[in-house]
Design a protein around this motif. Structure first.
Motif, mmCIF file in Angstrom:
data_model
loop_
_atom_site.group_PDB
_atom_site.id
_atom_site.type_symbol
_atom_site.label_atom_id
_atom_site.label_comp_id
_atom_site.label_asym_id
_atom_site.label_seq_id
_atom_site.Cartn_x
_atom_site.Cartn_y
_atom_site.Cartn_z
ATOM 1 N N THR A 1 89.206 107.207 143.498
ATOM 2 C CA THR A 1 88.393 108.104 143.669
ATOM 3 C C THR A 1 87.516 108.532 142.545
ATOM 4 O O THR A 1 87.829 107.970 141.874
ATOM 5 C CB THR A 1 88.775 109.788 143.998
ATOM 6 N N VAL B 1 86.788 114.277 150.515
ATOM 7 C CA VAL B 1 87.800 113.694 151.127
ATOM 8 C C VAL B 1 87.735 113.035 152.432
ATOM 9 O O VAL B 1 86.957 113.098 153.366
ATOM 10 C CB VAL B 1 88.845 114.561 151.400
ATOM 11 N N ILE C 1 88.970 115.734 144.421
ATOM 12 C CA ILE C 1 89.826 115.995 145.357
ATOM 13 C C ILE C 1 90.906 116.798 145.450
ATOM 14 O O ILE C 1 91.814 117.058 146.813
ATOM 15 C CB ILE C 1 90.173 114.550 145.201
#
Lengths: 759, 288, 160
Positions: free
Chosen positions: A236, A274, A242
């Motif tokens: 990520t 996400v 997140i």
């Protein structure tokens, strides 16, 4: 050939030097661990069932046969994801609606694109998980679909969201629409402006959605414990974001979720969201085992968000002397299945580099049956810069004016602002334009069937929340933890700034990226903000350590602290007979004389500085086939200060090449049922090494007064003008007017024939 | 795929026996198409018969009259054979365009042929070179012209239990040259939008004595353009001849619109590629 | 589903593993042997992230079956350096900043290594075409090409 022009005379020890990045050896030896490189004992394998329809009602989902399959441990559908009320107005520039996000993670009553998740399973092997998906029975009622934003904006188009009514138009509509909102900005008097114009050009463009194209697919492991705690390992650009999304989507307390960011194999904005994380957490909660979920390349294309495709229209008028007097522009941005394309940024990009008195710009955020768009390197900007820059080039041509001279004539100066009122501060636009104009490339002769294009781009990078913790260890080394995943070498820059502040060798500083449980919130590694904002937090943290070291020395010497200064890695005083104390010496004393020394900083960085990037591109066109070969490429960009010049150059080169792909070959191809046809790298054509020349860079440094080292964000500006620069070169090489990207060979050949008669 | 088995026989007879016994058996050579199709669940074989241990399928021999290339010889190996490259540069450059260097390290000439993609790069060059496929099966061995082996997209004339053991190509006469060109939107890594294979032989009078043109990616199978021979034989490549050749190539097209090209584009560019390939084949023929 | 017991030499060490008929070499390396240096970018031979050297040839591990490498010699990124000593290619990639996110790097290093073994003095064009099967989205390939050419020069100098 790569040059750095240092406008600020200061010569630093580490900042601005080409140094070795700390994570380098791990990455060239295969040791570095990315999203799919982690294992946890007992882990299960999760797979997602995806809609085969572009638009359909879900009538029923029967997972019983899948649940009965030996080896399947859990199944998740929308029933396992909480319901969320829709976001209410007023709507900010960036939309984060949990109602939408939770539905994108797992469809509820409707599927809205080919690839939309409908259910998920966790099983003891991937093979069993894939088998289980085939046993899930979903009954659909297929609905008509729409893929094009102009079509979707029409009143008779199939409607994706019955509860969506267009904002920004009066009177407020009563019929639902795929257009979520219309934003516009206006100044001056458009009619008066066009009346003053000696030349007016009018152009229309279409661009296709393009994927960020990161080589590493999304991958994660979620592990939920019986006491409610969840561990998440994921690739990520922002593990704090997140964590927030997972907690909010699943209605869990944020602190129960601890996210560790793996090394990341490319993001470019596409890994700010996400996708499977909440689903994996649910599967882990149901099974009591870790669950790994990795996307296939097919899923990345069908299920994750690209940049918007667009339709745009521009009218631009200029006087004989080159002054642009009026601009009227509109753009329809595809949002994909859920609202929220970057319309504000598109508006800002039409004429952001120029002072134009009379402007009206309008942008439409339109839902279509495609994956929900995600950020891609200067979201909203390249597709609005395209019509503007090509229009200016056409005006320049009609006026017999050099394209760069025309930019210089209209260039915005210090104190200028964007259409939306964002103030630029002190900028280096003129320096960039001068360097471009005087560059060898601009004067080099062209060969047969070759053409040269020029375009200019603007981007205002982000600031925002960054947290840093710096610990001084007993032996004088410093451990610095940031919360920003390192996409392109930022650990190098953090280390350089810290070493510079402390006045010590680079090797003294050890930078790491810590997990969400270890420190304060850091916003995404995105928006070209990391060197700027996280850099500032690093500097603040190190300065706090320096303050404590001064105090420690003062205590040791028994003198007032204001008689102690910190110079070249040492505490020094003017007093006779007192020897300086080094960092290492002081560090060794600290715990005996009061306690461990640390510094930390949690900031909301303001003071971003506008950045400008100019590009000169030469291409050669094959007149019999329409094939376009890039031949020479130069990127000239004001970066404020290049903390790590190697990596700054790399950003400039990488962004330019993404622009080449956008301009020439990248696009999403759908069949008449709305199903994506090119779900792999074979037919989603990104540039390969043999397609390209070297990408030359010129780093211009006009320091940003709001950053201690003068940094301006560097990651995004290089993509902003690139599709326009390449398109402009193709126009000149082929003698055509570009109307639609990508300028693939059939389009170029066709345009050449229409322009020159039968070929 | 739950019932998949893998076997690697080391004789032709053993391979034939395995293939004949299982209707869902597939020949496995380079795997660069097969594995992709298996993973995408486009095919679900029950048995993979790996032929890479069969000597005859791996051998490459250059004789006085015939060049015999084992079906499991890779593109990379063909490219490393200097003699083959000198005699049939068009066939070699065709296989060397398949995918990347990594793919060529595994992709085989037999696999490229039998996968029977209309756009397969090796096929137009093989047809132009008059190649014949040597097929082993339960009823013995037979030979089939490559162009007759292709019957439709993804379909061959192979009967159950049969597989291609080798490709036999006649050794070209002196003053011959061949060439393969394709059009793709990038410089590498794309499936051919149009492929053109040309083989020419020049007579003592300096004019073309024999000529074959085959096109790929513009019809359900790669095909010989029969009128090309009439246009070229007895002539040199002057502008009129080339113009007629381009028209013949375009006329022979039966393409489709798909994600790689349009009918209009393929038809037009077929003519362009045919002429360019002919020019290269001519230059090579002159040098021989 | 047939299962196979395979013995191969990986980075000079003899390694035994069992695999199913449908497992690729890439899956075996990453999942059975936990050698995660070889990356999975597409699984279909289009990106080159999984490039390893098999019996002297750079190939995509996603297009080779685990079952067929019995007796083969395989070189992965984990074996490229000797102890702590980086291979000249690895060193030059660091010196030239030829990686940003690094996900394509193991594959590119293997392709480059095999390329230079066959052609120790490549032109820029030969390097570019040799690397055409390796996608990189971060760098635009410029610094990668420079690093490979520089490593080639150093390796030639070391030979003489």
């Amino acid at each position: 050939m790569n040059e750095i022009k240092n406008d600020a005379k200061t010569n630093y020890k580490w900042v601005g030097k080409r140094t070795r990045r700390p994570d380098g050896p791990d990455k060239v030896t295969g040791r570095a661990r990315y999203g799919d490189d982690m294992v946890m004992a007992g882990m299960l394998f999760g797979k997602v069932l995806r809609s085969p329809h572009a638009h359909a009602k879900i009538l029923s989902i029967d997972t019983s046969k899948a649940e009965a399959l030996k080896g399947v441990k859990a199944v998740v559908t929308h029933k396992d994801i909480p319901e969320h009320a829709p976001l209410q107005p007023p709507y900010g520039p960036v939309i984060a609606d949990l109602h939408d996000i939770s539905r994108n993670v797992m469809a509820r009553d409707k599927v809205l694109y080919d690839g939309h998740p409908v259910a998920a399973v966790a099983a003891t092997s991937e093979r069993i998980a894939r088998q289980a998906l085939k046993l899930i029975e979903v009954e659909y009622e297929v609905l008509p679909h729409v893929l094009d934003p102009l079509e979707a904006a029409q009143p008779d188009a199939p409607v994706l969201h019955e509860d969506q009514f267009t904002h920004g138009i009066e009177p407020a509509p009563e019929k639902p629409s795929n257009v979520f909102r219309v934003v516009s900005s206006e100044r001056g008097d458009l009619d008066k402006g066009f009346a003053e114009a000696d030349v007016i050009v009018e152009r229309e463009f279409r661009t296709q959605p393009v994927h960020q194209g990161y080589i590493e697919p999304q991958a994660l492991i979620a592990s939920a414990s019986e006491d409610g705690a969840v561990e998440l390992w994921t690739t990520t650009q922002g593990h704090f974001v997140i964590r927030a999304f997972c907690a909010r989507v699943l209605k869990m307390d944020m602190a129960t979720i601890r996210v560790t960011a793996s090394e990341i194999g490319g993001g470019f904005g596409g890994k700010n969201n996400v996708y499977a994380e909440p689903v994996a957490i649910r599967l882990s909660q149901k099974t009591g085992r870790p669950v790994r979920m990795v996307m296939t390349r097919d899923e990345v294309f069908r299920g994750t968000g690209p940049a918007s495709g667009t339709y745009s229209h521009i009218r631009m008028g200029a006087k004989k002397d080159g002054t642009i007097v009026a601009v009227e522009a509109e753009i329809y941005n595809q949002a994909g299945a859920f609202k929220g394309s970057p319309v504000g940024r598109s508006l800002d990009s039409f004429i952001s580099s120029y002072t134009v008195e009379n402007v009206r710009a309008t942008a439409y955020d339109v839902c279509v049956n495609r994956p929900k768009v995600a950020a891609y390197r200067a979201p909203g900007a390249p597709m609005a810069t395209l019509p503007a820059e090509l229009a200016i080039n056409e005006l320049a041509e009609k006026l017999g004016m050099d394209p760069i001279d025309m930019r210089i004539k209209n260039a915005v100066g210090d104190g200028g602002q964007s259409l939306n009122g964002v103030k630029y501060g002190h900028i280096g636009l003129m320096e960039v334009l001068e360097r471009a104009k005087n560059h060898d490339h601009y004067k080099a002769p062209l060969g047969a069937n070759q053409g040269r294009g020029f375009a200019l781009g603007y981007w205002m990078h982000g600031g925002g929340l960054s947290s840093v913790v710096a610990n001084l260890l007993d032996d004088g080394t410093v451990a610095i933890a940031t919360g920003n995943p390192d996409i392109g070498g930022s650990r190098s820059s953090m280390r350089a700034m810290a070493a510079e502040e402390l006045g010590v060798d680079l090797e003294t500083i050890k930078p790491i990226v810590a997990d969400t449980g270890s420190m304060g919130y850091s916003h995404l590694t995105a928006g070209s903000r990391t060197t700027f904002a996280t850099g500032m937090a690093v500097i603040n943290s190190v300065q706090e350590i320096i303050e404590k070291l001064r105090a420690l020395a003062a205590k040791k010497w028994d003198i007032p602290v204001d008689e102690v200064t910190w110079e070249a890695g040492q505490a020094v005083t003017q007093r006779d007979g007192i020897e300086a104390l080094t960092l290492k010496q002081l560090a060794g004393m600290a715990t005996k004389m009061g306690g461990a020394i640390a510094g930390h900083s949690e900031i909301n960085a303001g003071g971003a500085g506008a950045a400008f990037c100019a590009q000169i591109v030469d291409v050669e066109v094959d007149p019999e086939t329409g094939f376009v070969a890039p031949k020479r490429y130069t990127v000239i960009q004001d970066v404020g200060r290049a903390v790590s010049p190697d990596y700054v150059e790399g950003q400039m080169q990488g962004g330019a090449v993404q622009g080449i792909g956008w301009a020439l070959n990248e696009e999403y191809i759908y069949d008449d049922k709305g199903r994506l046809q090119n779900t792999g790298f074979l037919d989603y054509r990104m540039p390969v090494a043999s397609d390209l020349p070297m990408i030359d860079t010129v780093i211009v440094e006009v320091p940003n007064p709001n950053h201690p080292y003068g940094v301006r964000g560097v990651g995004e500006p290089p993509l902003v003008p690139a599709p326009a620069a390449v398109a402009s070169a193709v126009e000149n090489a082929a003698g055509i007017k570009a109307a639609s990207l990508p300028l693939s060979p059939p389009k170029v050949l066709d345009a050449m024939e229409r322009a020159h008669g039968e070929g | 795929m739950n019932e998949l088995r893998y076997e690697a026989p080391d004789t032709i007879a053993a391979a034939v026996s395995l293939l004949a016994a299982d209707a869902q058996a597939k020949v496995f050579a380079g795997g660069t198409d097969l594995i992709v199709q298996m993973k995408a669940e486009m095919i679900e074989p029950a048995l993979l018969v790996d032929i890479k241990k069969i000597t005859e399928a791996r051998a490459l021999s250059i004789g006085a009259d015939t060049i015999r290339i084992g079906s499991a010889v890779t593109g990379a190996e063909m490219g490393e054979n200097a003699e083959l490259k000198a005699i049939l540069p068009g066939v070699v450059e065709a296989v060397q365009l398949i995918g990347s260097d990594q793919v060529q390290g595994r992709a085989t000439i037999g696999g490229n042929l039998c996968n029977a993609s209309p756009a397969a790069d090796s096929v137009p060059a093989l047809i132009a070179a008059n190649a014949r496929a040597e097929i082993a099966g339960p009823d013995g061995t037979r030979e089939v012209d490559v162009q007759d082996l292709m019957t439709g997209p993804g379909k061959t004339a192979l009967k159950p239990g049969e597989f291609v053991v080798a490709l036999n190509l006649p050794r070209p006469a002196k003053k011959s040259g061949d060439a393969y060109l394709r059009f793709i939107p990038r410089t590498e890594m794309d499936i051919a939008v149009v492929g053109a294979g040309v083989a020419l032989t020049l007579g003592d009078d300096g004019k073309i004595a024999a000529a074959r043109l085959a096109l790929g990616a513009v019809a359900p199978t790669a095909r010989l353009v029969s009128s090309a021979s009439d246009i070229l034989v007895g002539n040199t490549l002057d502008d009129d001849v080339l113009s007629a050749l381009a028209d013949a190539a375009s006329a022979a097209c039966q393409p489709i619109d798909d994600k790689r090209g349009t009918i209009k584009f393929r038809t037009q560019v077929a003519g362009v590629m045919a002429c360019r390939a002919a020019k290269i084949a001519w230059m090579r023929a002159e040098k021989n | 589903m047939s299962k196979h017991l395979v013995t191969a030499t990986i980075n000079g060490d003899e390694v035994d593993f069992t695999c199913h008929a449908d497992q690729t070499l890439l899956e075996v390396l990453r999942e059975n042997l936990l050698m995660t240096g070889t990356k999975n970018g597409c699984g279909s031979g289009d990106c080159g992230a999984c490039t390893v050297i098999l019996d002297g040839r750079a190939i995509n591990a996603c297009l080779v079956l685990g079952a067929e490498v019995d007796g083969a010699e395989i070189e992965t990124i984990e074996g490229m350096s000797k102890g702590n000593e980086l291979h000249p290619l690895q060193q030059k990639f660091l010196d030239h900043a030829a990686l940003q996110c690094g996900i394509c790097t193991p594959g590119i290093l293997n392709t480059a290594k095999a390329l230079l073994e066959k052609n120790p003095n490549p032109t820029e064009t030969e390097v570019r075409f040799g690397l055409a099967g390796n996608l990189c989205r971060c760098t635009g390939y410029d610094k990668i090409v420079r690093a490979v050419m520089d490593a080639a020069a150093e390796m030639r100098a070391n030979q003489s």
